[in-house]
Design an enzyme around this catalytic site. Structure first.
Site, PDB file in Angstrom:
ATOM      1  N   HIS A   1       0.784  -1.234   0.000  1.00  0.00           N
ATOM      2  CA  HIS A   1       0.000   0.000   0.000  1.00  0.00           C
ATOM      3  C   HIS A   1       0.812   1.278   0.000  1.00  0.00           C
ATOM      4  CE1 HIS A   1      -4.107  -1.571   0.397  1.00  0.00           C
ATOM      5  NE2 HIS A   1      -3.523  -2.591   0.989  1.00  0.00           N
TER       6      HIS A   1
ATOM      7  N   THR B   1      -8.166   6.931  -3.225  1.00  0.00           N
ATOM      8  CA  THR B   1      -9.537   6.539  -3.549  1.00  0.00           C
ATOM      9  C   THR B   1     -10.451   7.757  -3.474  1.00  0.00           C
ATOM     10  OG1 THR B   1      -9.898   5.913  -1.245  1.00  0.00           O
ATOM     11  CG2 THR B   1      -9.344   4.145  -2.795  1.00  0.00           C
TER      12      THR B   1
END
Ligand SMILES: *Cc1c(COP(=O)(O)O)cnc(C)c1O
Length: 751
Positions: free
Chosen positions: A290, A589
């Site tokens: 990530h 996102t």
């Protein structure tokens, strides 16, 4: 004629008036009698003067209750607690205090988790002995699918000390200590570490990570053994099919101990050979990375592991030995490569690199946007890619269109459904049909109207909750995300200061009015992030109170940014700020949520912005600044912030204002650390993108002057947002990593 009032009468009347006015004397008497009867359960025959006093006190209090509640509500509304004096203030969120109606405790599936102890190697295998046990209690939360009769389970774990915890050497002193120690054990599930992209290396955190991993793996193995296919007497052979029935997706390295834990279960408890166990483990596990920020990568000190999880450390050493043998066979003589790839880093503090453990112990490794997955292969994990290129994949992140369109923006969902039907809700690619409506005047009008309604509604919320007024006709320019240097809220600040200085320089020049909102939480221990919040609020204090500005420029800090606030602000945004230094934002996102909700993006070629530009056409986003190769070149050359400071007068003016206390007149050196960082050790090269960013913002304002063209660009973006559905992401994980196809069968509805 009534008789003249005595002094006593006057006092009585004044006090009665003071309470309720003379017309309510009857009401008061009734209330007094009611309290005597119902509250004190007395009648006039037995009541004492104390009872009369109590009944009267209750009666008086009743009359205060309405104003009392109203006053407290007023204080609460006028005194928002998160931010105080422009600084972030943390408050504990005791979210379970009043119970959680969604969860179902499952104490019957409680699992013992072991810590500490010692390892014994005997003739019939390895034993982990003299451990401390903490119980893991499962709590299940239902996860309903969208109109498909499916309800899955999310199982969370709570730590409980066992009944006999530390009570073995029972004596009076030891008893009290044992009761206190129970708290220590139960602390494991008490708090979530609030860092963002930062590894803190605290022992409690390591305990938490192992606690959830051990409980979950134990649970998985129990369920595997009791499933219809795993006949109890053929357990040993049936472990061969474990990877066909179980997929463990390691979401970052936080659960990386799942790899040595599964090996421990298979080898020490189920008595499988190492090679067989290793093949099963690798086929079962996959790893999602990530972040590439080095300060975020977990590297646990060997000393901590040695004490807390001695058997796991042995297993990690064994994994490493066998792995390095393979590397050496593939690259004979390359000792430097062995050092770089080792799971164990030598140095002042010897550490285990958990990302390396994950790559070695997984059959698939993925990043969360194409550019990020490419960076993993070409730089961060290049050595591992050279060895096993077939492991490396990409799974671009996504967002759920149910929450991030249908629920949060019903107005937009409606005007879309009117044109293309409702299929897009569970098949977001159908938004492409909106391309046919880019020239449809009624659709353009509807999309613009929905945005305007959302803005008016959010403006009303700002006035109601925070007492700030904004102009709903202004451009809503929004940057909401965790506060972090790499996300470059400071670049946004420099733009705000530049706009302000331009207004001051030429007050009569017409400009596109903007409401600039920045929101997000700083990790409590991240000094620079907290200074950034203070800077935003300080700039707001100056800009918002300058009469020369009027309502052409407003600067707001949105405090307590969280999903429920995101659901309100994102549908109201015109412009989405996605301005991280190229190569630092793995995906993002937030960028996708704004795109789906009809905001245009100003952004760098970073994370998923790259794919958003690819889907919508680069000309429909405001892309600016350095790309990854430019950043790398600047690194080779050596980034010099002064060059930009010397060359760009507006940048110089902004920075000089920060250093001279223009935005902090009562404490002129308040922003000294920010200025020093920007000029002398800015890892994220804010100044290098300043000029391109300012020019790009001018293009934004230019397009905003043409509402029709703006909205047509919005429509092209919404039409191109289909790729960013989490349905697509999850389907790709299922097919390309877990090796499963979506079931054609529908779960039947219950009777
Ligand atoms: C989506 C979301 C994020 C992630 O935002 P980014 O811009 O991708 O960093 C963070 N916080 C909340 C509350 C969100 O809803």
């Amino acid at each position: 004629m009534s008789r003249p009032l005595s002094d006593q009468d006057r006092r009585r009347q004044i006090s009665v008036r003071g309470l309720a006015g003379p017309e309510n004397v009857g009401e008061l008497k009734k209330s007094f009698n009611r309290h005597l009867h119902f509250t004190l359960v007395k009648d006039r025959n037995v009541a004492t003067t104390r009872d009369y006093y109590q009944a009267l006190a209750h009666t008086v209090r009743d009359h205060l209750v309405g104003r009392w509640l109203r006053t407290q509500q007023y204080y609460y509304e006028k005194d928002p607690k998160k931010i105080s004096g422009g600084w972030q203030v943390e408050e504990a969120d005791d979210w379970l205090r009043y119970g959680n109606p969604w969860e179902k405790a499952r104490p019957e599936y409680t699992i013992p988790v072991h810590f500490y102890g010692r390892v014994e190697h005997g003739p019939d295998g390895v034993r982990w002995l003299d451990t401390q046990v903490v119980l893991a209690l499962p709590y299940d939360t239902p996860v309903p699918g969208y109109r498909n009769n499916t309800v899955n389970t999310m199982r969370l774990w709570s730590a409980r000390a066992p009944c006999d915890f530390n009570l073995k050497d029972f004596n009076v002193g030891g008893y009290v200590q044992a009761v206190l120690d129970r708290n220590l054990a139960e602390n494991i599930s008490r708090v979530l570490y609030p860092n963002d992209n930062f590894f803190e290396g605290k022992e409690l955190r390591l305990k938490q990570e192992y606690f959830v991993v051990a409980a979950t793996l134990h649970d998985i193995v129990r369920r595997f053994k009791s499933a219809k296919f795993g006949s109890r007497d053929a357990v040993r052979t049936s472990f061969e099919s474990f990877p066909d029935k179980v997929a463990i997706q390691l979401n970052d390295t936080h659960p990386s101990l799942a790899i040595p834990e599964l090996m421990r279960i298979l080898v020490d408890e189920e008595k499988l050979g190492w090679d067989k166990a290793w093949a099963i483990t690798v086929r079962t596990c996959a790893y999602t990375n990530h972040t590439v920020l080095p300060e975020a990568l977990e590297r646990w000190p060997v000393r901590l592991l040695e004490t807390l999880l001695p058997r796991h450390l042995e297993i990690i050493y064994e994994i490493n030995q066998r792995f390095l043998d393979r590397v050496y066979a593939a690259f004979p003589g390359d000792h430097e490569r062995l050092r770089r790839m080792s799971l164990v880093e030598e140095g002042a503090v010897k550490r285990v690199n958990m990302a390396h453990l994950c790559i070695v112990g997984a059959h698939a490794v993925n990043g969360v946007a194409q550019i990020h997955s490419d960076i993993l292969k070409t730089s961060v994990f290049k050595d591992f890619y050279d060895l096993e290129p077939e492991k490396f994949q990409n799974k671009t992140n996504g967002i759920t269109p149910r929450r991030w369109l249908l629920l949060c923006n019903p107005g937009l969902a409606d005007v879309i459904a009117q044109r293309i039907g409702e299929g897009f809700v569970s098949d977001l690619d159908q938004l492409q049909k909106l391309r046919n409506f880019v020239d449809d005047e009624s659709f353009i009008r509807d999309v613009a109207a929905v945005k305007q309604e959302n803005k008016v509604k959010f403006a009303a919320l700002l006035e109601r909750e925070y007492g700030v007024r904004v102009n709903p006709a202004s451009l809503f320019d929004v940057q909401v995300k965790r506060i972090h240097e790499y996300k470059r809220q400071l670049l946004n600040c420099l733009h705000i200061i530049t706009l302000y200085n331009r207004i001051k320089k030429d007050p009569n020049k017409p400009i596109v009015p903007r409401t600039i909102m920045i929101g997000g939480k700083a990790a409590p221990g991240y000094h620079m992030a907290k200074m950034i919040i203070k800077l935003v609020t300080s700039i707001g204090d100056v800009v918002n109170h300058d009469p020369a500005v009027g309502d052409r420029l407003r600067v707001l800090f949105l405090e307590n940014y969280r999903v429920s606030l995101a659901e309100k602000v994102i549908p109201a945004a015109d412009l989405s700020e996605q301005i991280s230094t190229a190569g630092t934002e793995a995906s993002g996102t937030g960028n996708m949520k704004f795109m789906l909700n009809g905001a245009l993006t100003i952004g760098t070629m970073d994370g998923a912005n790259v794919e958003m530009a690819e889907e919508a056409g680069e000309e429909n986003l405001f892309i600016f600044g350095m790309r990854v190769p430019d950043v790398e070149e600047l690194d080779r050359k050596g980034y010099c912030a002064r060059e930009f400071y010397d060359r760009l007068p507006e940048l110089r003016q902004a920075l000089d204002q920060l250093s001279s206390g223009f935005f902090s007149p009562r404490q002129p050196d308040l922003f000294r650390d920010i200025v020093n960082m920007l000029l002398n050790h800015d890892r994220f090269k804010v100044f290098a993108d300043y000029e391109a960013y300012i020019k790009c913002q001018e293009k934004v304002s230019e397009l905003y002057k043409n509402p029709r063209e703006w909205t047509r660009t919005v429509i092209r973006n919404v039409a191109a947002a289909g790729k960013f559905s989490s349905d697509r992401t999850i389907a790709q994980y299922a097919r390309e990593i877990w090796g499963v196809e979506p079931s054609r069968e529908r779960i039947p509805a219950p009777d």
